[in-house]
Design an enzyme around this catalytic site. Structure first.
Site, mmCIF file in Angstrom:
data_model
loop_
_atom_site.group_PDB
_atom_site.id
_atom_site.type_symbol
_atom_site.label_atom_id
_atom_site.label_comp_id
_atom_site.label_asym_id
_atom_site.label_seq_id
_atom_site.Cartn_x
_atom_site.Cartn_y
_atom_site.Cartn_z
ATOM 1 C CB SER A 67 -8.183 1.073 5.678
ATOM 2 O OG SER A 67 -9.314 2.418 5.744
ATOM 3 C CB SER A 97 -8.332 4.406 2.957
ATOM 4 O OG SER A 97 -7.113 2.935 4.012
ATOM 5 C CE LYS A 136 -3.491 2.028 2.659
ATOM 6 N NZ LYS A 136 -5.004 1.719 4.079
#
Lengths: 488, 108
Positions: free
Chosen positions: A177, A153, A78
């Site tokens: 997330s 997210s 990420k």
């Protein structure tokens, strides 16, 4: 070309047996990213040269006798994790040109384990969002239906794993997330206990809740990767000095008689009825496996959203005050003075959702509002955490839905800001209380994946992982893959 | 904690005024365009309305939970270490000269 939807565990065997090389796996993964990313936008940047070099080194190390379980397996990080020498943008204009001068501990540990970093995955800007639509680099798409969001997210990580761009991606989870995008994309995602994994080098959003974890196809893969990620770190004083179990060795431990609490509040009117039916069928499966379902209550569940959306923006407003256009990050053109530099660099560098949360955070932390909002939220947080502790003194694991709905449409203008915040209603509790939780595939509704959430006791990752693994031995939801047209 | 200088009578109200939102933005070093202020104020109030539920909760005597750490945080030896060297730190500076960060003149 090897199959794109293999697990970390199966690739480990193939590499060990010399059925495939890391160079081949990495080349295939980079080709698939190149092929499918224009449609999915799951990856912000890829590091082809570095990845191929690392893969070559991994193959050489294997020939010299290195049999590290993760050696040579490609993955994505990420874009919230600092990666030395590679862009780390946090999906923000503010950091669009930032190249980290050091590695996050998570990155360092997975590098040391021999994993190959393919690139950095898309996300909501500064991890603020539940749809991946707040990314400065554009929305990521759900591979099950590219007109829909992947969740957020960590939407890029979830989309990438679901689409077979990589067998594994890292994610972070502050209010859901990892779990919500895992649910919406039909993959397995684990948010460890707060303090299980170092936050060093992970760009801060809400420091008392942020936690890194693996996103993969199976619970077994999450177990293998968590073993490498977790453990004390002198660079993060909130990272617990507790030994790391060999999670993968406990996956087949008996679950006979395991008590699984089902909170009635998780089946409220907030939950889509078809999603509820899928979760109930999965709970029945757990019962069929020998677990004992127990009705429990978490009466403050609905207060979690209010509590979280005070605490997280407050911490974010403090954390994001560092972006001032002076030392790194975006700087406005031709500032007339220092105040102008601060104001315009921040106003031009941050997106709308980030600014919205900074404003709310600055307000709730202000002297006139502090007791009424921030202090009150911290007190309610204590009550919510106590409720979880009380329930988990009666049961081993809590189970329920990960998200109230399946993936929703991109650019859905009917959703208000607070509607979007309600996406996190079932996941927020584990962050407020600091508990480990995961989402596992548990069905399809209208052709879209549903995720079941398992929440464990503090540092009780073994319990949720073995329950998830054994569920995946009896079900096939985690093996389903979306249909994507390859271009070549 | 940020020291507030806006009207405390307005704080806590779910009908926060545009002037208050502008004051908060100034504290946060953000600007809001005139064309956006009504939308931003509306969204700000929507979010504050979400918090109203907490006013009904009895929290008398409840110890605030700052973070979920259950053990005391360890201290390490105060020893000088170089985690990132100067060149690494300076490489992202928007403007620098002789290893200093450059900002607009603050003293005439």
């Amino acid at each position: 070309m090897t199959s794109s939807f293999q697990t970390v565990a199966s690739l480990r065997s193939k590499l060990a047996n010399r059925d495939v090389s890391s160079v081949e796996l990495t080349r295939d993964a980079l080709a698939r990213i190149s092929d499918l990313n224009p449609e999915l936008n799951a990856v912000i940047s890829s590091s082809e040269e570095n990845a191929m070099k690392a893969a070559t080194q991994a193959d050489e190390a294997r020939e010299k006798g290195n049999d590290s379980p993760l050696l040579g397996i490609p993955m994505l990080h990420k874009d919230i994790f600092c990666t030395q020498g590679l862009p780390t943008t946090c999906a923000s204009k503010m950091l669009a040109n930032f190249v980290a001068p050091y590695d996050a501990t998570v990155v360092r540990r997975l590098d040391d384990a021999g994993m190959i970093t393919l690139g950095k995955s898309n996300m909501d800007e500064f991890a603020m969002g539940s749809s991946n639509e707040t990314s400065y680099f554009g929305a990521c798409k759900n591979p099950w239906d590219t007109s829909r969001v992947p969740g957020g997210s960590s939407g890029g990580s979830a989309s990438a794993v679901a689409a077979g761009l990589a067998p594994l991606a890292t994610g972070t989870d502050t209010g859901g997330s990892i779990r919500q995008p895992a649910a919406l994309c039909g993959i397995t995602g684990l948010k460890p206990t707060y303090g299980r994994v170092s936050r060093y080098g992970m760009i801060a959003f809400a420091s008392s809740m942020d936690q890194a974890g693996p996103m993969a196809r199976t619970a077994e893969d999450c177990a293998l990767v968590l073993e490498a990620m977790a453990g004390a770190d002198p660079l993060d004083s909130t990272c617990a000095d507790q030994s790391v179990p060999r999670y993968s060795s406990h996956l087949t431990d008996t679950i006979e008689g395991m008590r699984v609490g089902v909170p009635k509040e998780f089946f409220s009117s907030d939950l889509n009825s078809d999603v509820a039916a899928a979760i109930e069928a999965s709970l029945a499966e757990l019962e069929g496996m020998g677990a004992k379902l127990v009705d429990v209550s978490l009466p403050s569940t609905s207060l979690g959203v209010s509590t979280y959306y005070i605490i997280a923006p407050a911490e974010a407003s403090a954390n994001l005050s560092r972006y001032d256009g002076v030392r790194y990050g975006y700087r406005c053109e031709n500032p007339v003075d220092l105040q102008d530099l601060y104001l315009r660099s921040r106003s031009e560098g941050f997106g709308d959702e980030v600014k919205r949360r900074i404003l709310v955070g600055a307000f709730t932390l202000s002297a006139a509002s502090y007791d009424e909002y921030f202090m009150k939220a911290q007190q309610v947080r204590r009550l919510i955490a106590q409720e979880y502790d009380d329930v988990l003194s009666q049961v081993d694991v809590i189970a329920g839905p990960s998200a109230p709905n399946t993936a929703f449409a991109l650019n859905d203008s009917s959703k208000s800001i607070t509607d979007m915040y309600m996406e996190d209603v079932f996941t927020i509790g584990a962050n407020l209380a600091g508990l480990p939780a995961m989402s596992i595939p548990a069905g399809l509704v209208g052709g879209l994946p549903v995720g079941m959430q398992l929440i464990g006791r503090r540092f009780g990752e073994v319990d949720i992982l073995k329950l998830a693994h054994q569920f995946q031995q009896r079900t096939t939801w985690h093996n389903l893959t979306p249909t994507l047209e390859e271009r070549h | 904690m940020i020291v507030s200088h806006f009207n405390p009578d307005l704080a806590g109200s779910t009908v926060t005024q545009t002037t208050t939102v502008r004051d908060v933005a100034e504290l946060a070093r953000l600007t809001i365009a005139d064309s956006d202020i009504d939308k931003v104020t509306k969204e700000f109030n929507q979010t504050l309305a979400l918090f109203e539920a907490l006013t009904m909760v009895d929290t008398n005597g409840v110890n605030p939970m700052v973070n979920p750490c259950t053990e005391s945080q360890p201290l390490r030896t105060d020893r000088v270490e170089t985690l990132v060297d100067r060149a690494g730190l300076m490489q992202n500076a928007p403007a620098s000269e002789q290893n200093y960060f450059l900002v607009p003149r603050v003293i005439d």
